[in-house]
Scaffold this motif. Structure first.
Motif, PDB file in Angstrom:
ATOM      1  N   ILE A   1       0.846  -1.194   0.000  1.00  0.00           N
ATOM      2  CA  ILE A   1       0.000   0.000   0.000  1.00  0.00           C
ATOM      3  C   ILE A   1       0.881   1.244   0.000  1.00  0.00           C
ATOM      4  N   LEU A   2       0.625   2.134  -0.944  1.00  0.00           N
ATOM      5  CA  LEU A   2       1.367   3.390  -1.049  1.00  0.00           C
ATOM      6  C   LEU A   2       1.003   4.302   0.119  1.00  0.00           C
ATOM      7  N   LEU A   3       2.008   4.885   0.749  1.00  0.00           N
ATOM      8  CA  LEU A   3       1.788   5.809   1.856  1.00  0.00           C
ATOM      9  C   LEU A   3       2.167   7.229   1.445  1.00  0.00           C
ATOM     10  N   PRO A   4       1.391   8.228   1.851  1.00  0.00           N
ATOM     11  CA  PRO A   4       0.192   8.128   2.709  1.00  0.00           C
ATOM     12  C   PRO A   4      -1.105   7.965   1.934  1.00  0.00           C
ATOM     13  N   ASP A   5      -1.031   7.804   0.614  1.00  0.00           N
ATOM     14  CA  ASP A   5      -2.224   7.821  -0.237  1.00  0.00           C
ATOM     15  C   ASP A   5      -3.177   6.649  -0.011  1.00  0.00           C
ATOM     16  N   GLY A   6      -2.634   5.489   0.398  1.00  0.00           N
ATOM     17  CA  GLY A   6      -3.485   4.330   0.592  1.00  0.00           C
ATOM     18  C   GLY A   6      -3.787   3.562  -0.680  1.00  0.00           C
ATOM     19  N   ILE A   7      -3.027   3.803  -1.745  1.00  0.00           N
ATOM     20  CA  ILE A   7      -3.254   3.109  -3.019  1.00  0.00           C
ATOM     21  C   ILE A   7      -2.690   1.694  -2.941  1.00  0.00           C
ATOM     22  N   ASN A   8      -3.507   0.716  -3.291  1.00  0.00           N
ATOM     23  CA  ASN A   8      -3.071  -0.677  -3.375  1.00  0.00           C
ATOM     24  C   ASN A   8      -2.372  -0.860  -4.723  1.00  0.00           C
ATOM     25  N   LEU A   9      -1.076  -1.191  -4.704  1.00  0.00           N
ATOM     26  CA  LEU A   9      -0.299  -1.262  -5.945  1.00  0.00           C
ATOM     27  C   LEU A   9      -0.851  -2.293  -6.912  1.00  0.00           C
ATOM     28  N   ALA A  10      -1.232  -3.454  -6.408  1.00  0.00           N
ATOM     29  CA  ALA A  10      -1.744  -4.506  -7.289  1.00  0.00           C
ATOM     30  C   ALA A  10      -3.035  -4.072  -7.973  1.00  0.00           C
ATOM     31  N   ARG A  11      -3.960  -3.534  -7.200  1.00  0.00           N
ATOM     32  CA  ARG A  11      -5.233  -3.075  -7.778  1.00  0.00           C
ATOM     33  C   ARG A  11      -4.990  -1.992  -8.832  1.00  0.00           C
ATOM     34  N   HIS A  12      -4.078  -1.072  -8.523  1.00  0.00           N
ATOM     35  CA  HIS A  12      -3.776   0.020  -9.458  1.00  0.00           C
ATOM     36  C   HIS A  12      -3.193  -0.523 -10.762  1.00  0.00           C
ATOM     37  N   MET A  13      -2.271  -1.473 -10.674  1.00  0.00           N
ATOM     38  CA  MET A  13      -1.646  -2.012 -11.878  1.00  0.00           C
ATOM     39  C   MET A  13      -2.664  -2.707 -12.773  1.00  0.00           C
ATOM     40  N   VAL A  14      -3.608  -3.422 -12.174  1.00  0.00           N
ATOM     41  CA  VAL A  14      -4.648  -4.074 -12.964  1.00  0.00           C
ATOM     42  C   VAL A  14      -5.605  -3.038 -13.553  1.00  0.00           C
ATOM     43  N   ALA A  15      -6.017  -2.077 -12.737  1.00  0.00           N
ATOM     44  CA  ALA A  15      -6.980  -1.065 -13.188  1.00  0.00           C
ATOM     45  C   ALA A  15      -6.431  -0.220 -14.325  1.00  0.00           C
ATOM     46  N   GLN A  16      -5.114   0.000 -14.332  1.00  0.00           N
ATOM     47  CA  GLN A  16      -4.491   0.803 -15.387  1.00  0.00           C
ATOM     48  C   GLN A  16      -4.093  -0.033 -16.600  1.00  0.00           C
ATOM     49  N   GLY A  17      -4.332  -1.326 -16.520  1.00  0.00           N
ATOM     50  CA  GLY A  17      -4.101  -2.178 -17.689  1.00  0.00           C
ATOM     51  C   GLY A  17      -2.685  -2.680 -17.851  1.00  0.00           C
ATOM     52  N   TRP A  18      -1.909  -2.749 -16.740  1.00  0.00           N
ATOM     53  CA  TRP A  18      -0.522  -3.207 -16.849  1.00  0.00           C
ATOM     54  C   TRP A  18      -0.298  -4.573 -16.219  1.00  0.00           C
ATOM     55  N   ALA A  19      -1.372  -5.227 -15.796  1.00  0.00           N
ATOM     56  CA  ALA A  19      -1.251  -6.568 -15.227  1.00  0.00           C
ATOM     57  C   ALA A  19      -2.608  -7.256 -15.318  1.00  0.00           C
ATOM     58  N   TRP A  20      -2.563  -8.579 -15.294  1.00  0.00           N
ATOM     59  CA  TRP A  20      -3.775  -9.388 -15.259  1.00  0.00           C
ATOM     60  C   TRP A  20      -4.137  -9.700 -13.818  1.00  0.00           C
ATOM     61  N   ASP A  21      -5.423  -9.766 -13.549  1.00  0.00           N
ATOM     62  CA  ASP A  21      -5.864 -10.381 -12.305  1.00  0.00           C
ATOM     63  C   ASP A  21      -5.512 -11.860 -12.420  1.00  0.00           C
TER      64      ASP A  21
END
Length: 200
Positions: free
Chosen positions: A133-153
């Motif tokens: 989790i990115l601090l302090p933003d709270g962004i989940n890196l895995a979720r972000h990578m999938v949502a932006q189209g750079w990884a598969w679930d």
């Protein structure tokens, strides 16, 4: 035959005292999470390997005892831990879109970025499988990578994964590597060619 009142008062006093000691303990056990992750600590990013794995370091932390010892490098101050993002699969570096996926993760978490790492398991390469989790933003890196189209679930074609919805939305919007109709799942690529064996 009835007991004298002073015996009854003493008995109830004893029950009250015992309740003060044992009830809080029982309550504390009952509210503890049933499946709490084994490790949850703050780290600093030291190197991004590819689109779903990175090295993090922590100052002065000792090796943990939850089955991820082989992922550690170094001793004492600034120990490093190699982490694989839980629930996703990004292209191999030697695969098409692999360097783009790595660069997308590097842009999100540059060297020195503070993150929180929750470790769940270890893979056969010794990497800690974790939520980062990115601090302090709270962004989940895995979720972000999938949502932006750079990884598969990594749930696969026939079962839901952690980020199935984000994956479907990225495919529909043709984000990132999903703009390429010929984009190949990393698992299929590895079956045909093997891993790139990146060490970081």
């Amino acid at each position: 035959m009835m007991m004298p009142s002073h015996f009854l008062r003493a008995f109830f006093l004893l029950l009250t005292v015992l309740a003060r000691f044992f009830v809080p303990a029982a309550h504390a056990v009952s509210i503890a999470p049933a499946t709490s992750p084994p490790d949850d600590e703050h780290y600093v990013v030291s190197y991004v390997v590819d689109g779903d794995s990175l090295w993090v370091r922590t100052a002065g932390s000792t090796q943990n005892t939850h089955g991820v010892r082989t992922a550690w490098r170094g001793k004492g101050h600034g120990q490093r831990l190699r982490v694989r993002l839980r629930g996703i699969d990004a292209p191999e570096l030697c695969q098409q879109h692999g360097t783009q996926a790595r660069d997308a993760l590097r842009a999100l978490v540059p060297t020195g970025q503070r993150v929180r790492v929750t470790i769940y398991a270890r893979d056969r390469y010794g990497r800690a499988i974790a939520d980062v989790i990115l601090l302090p933003d709270g962004i989940n890196l895995a979720r972000h990578m999938v949502a932006q189209g750079w990884a598969w679930d990594d749930g696969g074609r026939k079962r839901r994964g952690l980020y199935t919805q984000e994956h479907r939305q990225a495919v529909q919007a043709r984000r990132g590597l999903f703009a390429d109709d010929g984009a190949e799942r990393p698992a299929d690529f590895r079956r045909r060619y093997g891993s790139c064996h990146t060490g970081g």
